[in-house]
Design a protein around this motif. Structure first.
Motif, short mmCIF file in Angstrom:
data_model
loop_
_atom_site.label_atom_id
_atom_site.label_comp_id
_atom_site.label_asym_id
_atom_site.label_seq_id
_atom_site.Cartn_x
_atom_site.Cartn_y
_atom_site.Cartn_z
N VAL A 46 32.94 29.53 41.10
CA VAL A 46 33.74 28.39 41.63
C VAL A 46 33.95 28.85 42.98
CG1 VAL A 46 35.69 27.03 41.53
CG2 VAL A 46 34.85 27.75 39.35
N ASP A 47 33.50 27.90 43.93
CA ASP A 47 33.83 28.03 45.53
C ASP A 47 35.29 27.69 45.85
OD1 ASP A 47 31.20 28.34 46.11
OD2 ASP A 47 30.75 26.16 46.14
N LEU A 48 35.72 28.60 46.51
CA LEU A 48 37.21 28.53 46.94
C LEU A 48 37.25 28.36 48.29
CD1 LEU A 48 38.35 32.00 45.38
CD2 LEU A 48 38.60 29.69 44.27
N TYR A 49 37.97 27.01 48.73
CA TYR A 49 38.33 26.48 50.01
C TYR A 49 39.60 25.95 50.02
CZ TYR A 49 36.24 22.81 48.06
OH TYR A 49 35.80 21.51 47.16
N PRO A 50 40.03 25.85 51.22
CA PRO A 50 41.52 25.22 51.12
C PRO A 50 41.59 23.74 50.39
CG PRO A 50 41.33 25.94 53.34
CD PRO A 50 39.73 26.08 52.54
N GLY A 51 42.73 23.77 49.59
CA GLY A 51 43.04 22.56 48.64
C GLY A 51 42.37 22.73 47.33
N VAL A 52 41.76 23.89 46.77
CA VAL A 52 41.08 23.91 45.43
C VAL A 52 42.27 24.67 44.59
CG1 VAL A 52 39.36 25.52 44.20
CG2 VAL A 52 38.56 24.11 46.14
N ALA A 53 41.92 24.08 43.52
CA ALA A 53 43.08 24.58 42.71
C ALA A 53 42.28 25.02 41.39
CB ALA A 53 44.23 23.52 42.03
N ILE A 54 42.60 26.01 40.69
CA ILE A 54 41.56 26.64 39.54
C ILE A 54 42.65 27.11 38.70
CG2 ILE A 54 41.08 28.63 40.65
CD1 ILE A 54 38.66 28.62 39.03
N GLN A 55 42.42 27.10 37.17
CA GLN A 55 43.55 27.49 36.29
C GLN A 55 42.35 28.71 35.71
OE1 GLN A 55 45.79 25.29 33.67
NE2 GLN A 55 45.26 26.53 31.88
N ILE A 56 42.91 29.85 35.14
CA ILE A 56 42.42 31.03 34.63
C ILE A 56 43.26 31.20 33.25
CG2 ILE A 56 41.69 33.30 34.79
CD1 ILE A 56 41.81 32.83 37.75
N ASP A 57 42.53 30.90 31.96
CA ASP A 57 43.45 30.91 30.87
C ASP A 57 43.24 32.18 30.55
OD1 ASP A 57 43.96 28.07 30.67
OD2 ASP A 57 41.66 27.78 30.14
N PRO A 58 43.97 32.74 29.39
CA PRO A 58 44.25 33.98 28.87
C PRO A 58 42.53 34.30 28.01
CG PRO A 58 46.10 32.96 28.19
CD PRO A 58 45.30 31.86 28.90
N GLY A 59 42.37 35.55 28.32
CA GLY A 59 41.01 35.84 27.40
C GLY A 59 39.92 35.66 28.46
N THR A 60 40.16 35.28 29.80
CA THR A 60 39.18 35.17 30.74
C THR A 60 38.69 36.34 31.68
OG1 THR A 60 39.70 32.70 30.97
CG2 THR A 60 38.49 33.59 32.83
N GLU A 61 37.53 36.54 31.85
CA GLU A 61 37.21 37.75 32.78
C GLU A 61 36.78 36.86 33.98
OE1 GLU A 61 33.62 40.32 31.00
OE2 GLU A 61 33.66 38.77 29.64
N LEU A 62 37.19 37.72 35.21
CA LEU A 62 37.02 37.13 36.60
C LEU A 62 36.70 38.18 37.58
CD1 LEU A 62 40.38 36.70 38.13
CD2 LEU A 62 40.51 37.53 35.67
N GLN A 63 36.12 37.95 38.57
CA GLN A 63 35.94 38.56 39.73
C GLN A 63 35.99 37.72 41.08
OE1 GLN A 63 32.33 40.99 40.01
NE2 GLN A 63 33.48 42.41 41.19
N PHE A 64 36.71 37.86 41.92
CA PHE A 64 36.36 37.05 43.04
C PHE A 64 36.26 37.79 44.53
CE2 PHE A 64 40.88 38.48 42.44
CZ PHE A 64 41.41 38.68 43.76
N ARG A 65 35.63 37.04 45.53
CA ARG A 65 35.43 37.57 46.66
C ARG A 65 35.75 36.61 47.77
NH1 ARG A 65 28.79 37.45 47.07
NH2 ARG A 65 28.65 35.09 46.76
N ASN A 66 36.10 37.20 49.00
CA ASN A 66 36.14 36.57 50.38
C ASN A 66 34.55 36.58 50.89
OD1 ASN A 66 36.24 35.75 52.95
ND2 ASN A 66 38.45 36.53 53.02
N ASN A 67 33.97 35.31 51.10
CA ASN A 67 32.96 35.48 51.65
C ASN A 67 32.74 34.68 53.12
OD1 ASN A 67 33.02 32.71 50.96
ND2 ASN A 67 31.02 32.72 49.49
N GLY A 68 33.99 34.65 53.55
CA GLY A 68 34.27 34.19 54.82
C GLY A 68 34.43 35.02 56.02
N GLU A 69 34.69 34.44 56.99
CA GLU A 69 35.27 35.35 58.30
C GLU A 69 36.73 35.50 58.68
OE1 GLU A 69 32.96 33.96 61.75
OE2 GLU A 69 30.89 34.13 60.57
N LYS A 70 37.53 34.67 57.67
CA LYS A 70 39.06 34.93 57.89
C LYS A 70 39.74 35.13 56.28
CE LYS A 70 38.97 31.05 61.21
NZ LYS A 70 39.53 29.80 61.57
#
Length: 82
Positions: A46-70
């Motif tokens: 999922v792309d993350l940018y201002p205004g995006v909301a996401i739910q992460i349920d129990p049992g979920t694997e995840l990894q995130f990254r900042n791919n921007g300049e800020k």
């Protein structure tokens, strides 16, 4: 529940993790990034940018990254509390 503010610097990548019992809701305030989530056989990025909301349920694997300049800044609501 608990409320947390996360700031993730440019080009940073989190370690992959698994939420066994925690449910999180993310709301992106600033910056851009991506989050990889996998729950059972459902896997997506999922792309993350201002205004995006996401739910992460129990049992979920995840990894995130900042791919921007800020910094990537998000509010996290966790249940149960961390």
């Amino acid at each position: 529940f608990s409320l947390d503010h996360m700031t993730f610097q440019p080009n940073m990548i989190s370690n992959a993790g698994l939420h066994k019992t925690i449910e999180e809701k993310w709301y992106v305030l600033e910056g851009t990034g991506q989050i990889w989530i996998k729950n059972n056989s459902i896997e997506k990025v999922v792309d993350l940018y201002p205004g995006v909301a996401i739910q992460i349920d129990p049992g979920t694997e995840l990894q995130f990254r900042n791919n921007g300049e800020k910094p990537l800044k998000c509010l996290l609501i966790c249940s149960p509390s961390w």
